[in-house]
Design an enzyme around this catalytic site. Structure first.
Site, mmCIF file in Angstrom:
data_model
loop_
_atom_site.group_PDB
_atom_site.id
_atom_site.type_symbol
_atom_site.label_atom_id
_atom_site.label_comp_id
_atom_site.label_asym_id
_atom_site.label_seq_id
_atom_site.Cartn_x
_atom_site.Cartn_y
_atom_site.Cartn_z
ATOM 1 C CG ASP A 8 -1.615 1.237 1.488
ATOM 2 O OD1 ASP A 8 -2.274 1.706 0.552
ATOM 3 O OD2 ASP A 8 -1.532 1.783 2.611
ATOM 4 C CG ASP A 10 -2.157 7.575 0.514
ATOM 5 O OD1 ASP A 10 -1.331 8.494 0.459
ATOM 6 O OD2 ASP A 10 -3.056 7.399 -0.339
ATOM 7 N N GLY A 51 -10.620 6.695 -0.671
ATOM 8 C CA GLY A 51 -10.782 7.482 -1.889
ATOM 9 C C GLY A 51 -11.133 8.914 -1.541
ATOM 10 N N GLY A 52 -10.264 9.829 -1.965
ATOM 11 C CA GLY A 52 -10.456 11.230 -1.590
ATOM 12 C C GLY A 52 -11.783 11.804 -2.066
ATOM 13 N NE ARG A 55 -10.787 9.930 3.159
ATOM 14 C CZ ARG A 55 -9.610 9.601 2.618
ATOM 15 N NH1 ARG A 55 -8.717 10.534 2.343
ATOM 16 N NH2 ARG A 55 -9.321 8.352 2.369
ATOM 17 C CG HIS A 76 -10.637 14.069 -5.568
ATOM 18 N ND1 HIS A 76 -10.170 13.290 -6.587
ATOM 19 C CD2 HIS A 76 -9.956 13.679 -4.456
ATOM 20 C CE1 HIS A 76 -9.261 12.444 -6.105
ATOM 21 N NE2 HIS A 76 -9.119 12.655 -4.819
ATOM 22 N NE ARG A 77 -11.879 18.059 -12.623
ATOM 23 C CZ ARG A 77 -13.063 18.701 -12.624
ATOM 24 N NH1 ARG A 77 -13.112 20.015 -12.556
ATOM 25 N NH2 ARG A 77 -14.198 18.045 -12.705
ATOM 26 C CE LYS A 79 -5.885 14.886 -1.947
ATOM 27 N NZ LYS A 79 -5.585 13.548 -2.440
ATOM 28 C CB THR A 116 -2.345 2.974 -3.711
ATOM 29 O OG1 THR A 116 -2.981 4.124 -3.148
ATOM 30 C CG2 THR A 116 -1.949 3.301 -5.129
ATOM 31 C CB THR A 117 -7.870 3.193 -2.915
ATOM 32 O OG1 THR A 117 -7.490 3.700 -1.664
ATOM 33 C CG2 THR A 117 -8.253 1.753 -2.805
HETATM 34 C C1 XBP Z 1 -5.738 5.838 0.721
HETATM 35 C C2 XBP Z 1 -6.921 6.585 0.335
HETATM 36 C C3 XBP Z 1 -6.746 7.743 -0.546
HETATM 37 C C4 XBP Z 1 -6.023 8.931 0.028
HETATM 38 C C5 XBP Z 1 -6.250 10.145 -0.831
HETATM 39 O O1 XBP Z 1 -6.121 4.530 1.133
HETATM 40 O O2 XBP Z 1 -8.027 6.260 0.707
HETATM 41 O O3 XBP Z 1 -8.038 8.146 -0.887
HETATM 42 O O4 XBP Z 1 -6.508 9.222 1.335
HETATM 43 O O5 XBP Z 1 -5.925 9.891 -2.167
HETATM 44 P P1 XBP Z 1 -5.102 3.305 0.973
HETATM 45 P P2 XBP Z 1 -6.928 10.309 -3.349
HETATM 46 O O6 XBP Z 1 -3.849 3.717 1.671
HETATM 47 O O7 XBP Z 1 -5.783 2.174 1.670
HETATM 48 O O8 XBP Z 1 -4.905 3.040 -0.494
HETATM 49 O O9 XBP Z 1 -7.422 11.680 -3.033
HETATM 50 O O10 XBP Z 1 -6.087 10.258 -4.600
HETATM 51 O O11 XBP Z 1 -8.059 9.317 -3.361
HETATM 52 MG MG MG Z 2 -3.004 3.022 3.488
#
Ligand code: XBP
Ligand code: MG
Length: 237
Positions: A8, A10, A51-52, A55, A76-77, A79, A116-117
């Site tokens: 992963d 993040d 997912g931002g 969220r 989100h764009r 961000k 990653t997501t």
């Molecule tokens: C990471 C996420 C992401 C980030 C933000 O989860 O959920 O959404 O917080 O990135 P993981 P984006 O570590 O489980 O993959 O804004 O690009 O979604």
């Molecule tokens: Mg993570």
């Protein structure tokens, strides 16, 4: 036999959430004239929605915004642009011990992937900056799948790209939704917690560690093959 390790990003390869994604969301809110700001504590709770964009949308919907999906897309764009800027010029580093572990895994002949997501727009420059180009054989992002973690889709896609069964790989994750995604795809999950996820429940984890310090290929192999932890009584459905 273990032949691949899927990481992963993040919270796992790098501590990006509190001082990277969170301020980028807040800058986007400010630019769009919104008074909302996500403080460190709020953001920890909001991380349960992966997912931002999702969220933000959930946050706006809970506050009765008339067009949560449309505004979330625009926010989100913005961000993502701010976060890419941070990735290119901010003080981002990998978590301590990650670089040593990656080098040892490579030396041991293991294949490396990323699951990653997050969005490819920042995932690619972040991986380049921290680890150089082509450090990972496959990189699955939130752009590549319909359903984000905790759904298994991203892990299943990585396995398909690598031509591997789940038993041949291990996932390294930091969070409950990340571990759930790996487990749903049939992979053992080794969790390395961080400030946001220390103290969370990780039912089904093969191991839960507090840091990467001292973790090498042999240690990861042992951790991956440890019997999965049982669900905590309060987590059972
Ligand atoms: C990471 C996420 C992401 C980030 C933000 O989860 O959920 O959404 O917080 O990135 P993981 P984006 O570590 O489980 O993959 O804004 O690009 O979604
Ligand atoms: Mg993570």
């Amino acid at each position: 036999m273990l032949t691949a390790v899927l990481f992963d990003v993040d919270g796992t390869l790098a501590d990006t959430e509190r001082d990277g994604h969170r301020p980028a969301f807040n800058r986007a809110f400010a630019e769009h004239g919104l008074a909302d700001r996500w403080d460190v504590e709020d953001y920890g709770r909001l991380l349960s929605v992966t997912g931002g964009q999702r969220r933000i949308e959930r946050f706006l919907a809970e506050r009765g915004h008339p067009d949560p999906a449309g505004l979330a897309r625009a926010l989100h764009r913005a961000k993502t642009e701010h976060f890419v800027e941070w990735v290119r010029s901010g003080p981002v580093r990998c978590r301590p011990g990650v670089d040593v572990l990656l080098a040892d895994l490579r030396a041991a002949g293991l294949r490396l992937g990323v699951v990653t997501t997050g969005r490819r727009a920042w995932v690619a420059p972040l991986l380049d900056r921290l680890f150089g180009p082509a450090a990972f054989e496959t990189v699955v992002t939130g752009d590549d799948v319909e359903r984000l973690k905790p759904a298994p889709d991203a892990y299943l896609l990585a396995l398909r790209r690598l031509g591997l069964d789940a038993a041949a790989a291990v996932a390294v994750e930091d969070s409950p939704p990340g571990l759930a995604a790996a487990r749903a795809a049939g992979l053992p999950g080794v969790v390395v917690t961080n400030g946001y996820t220390a103290g969370a429940g990780f039912p089904g984890a093969a191991a839960v560690l507090e840091s990467f310090d001292g973790l090498d290929a042999a240690g990861l192999r042992r951790a991956a093959h440890a019997p999965a932890t049982r669900a905590r009584p309060d987590m059972r459905g």
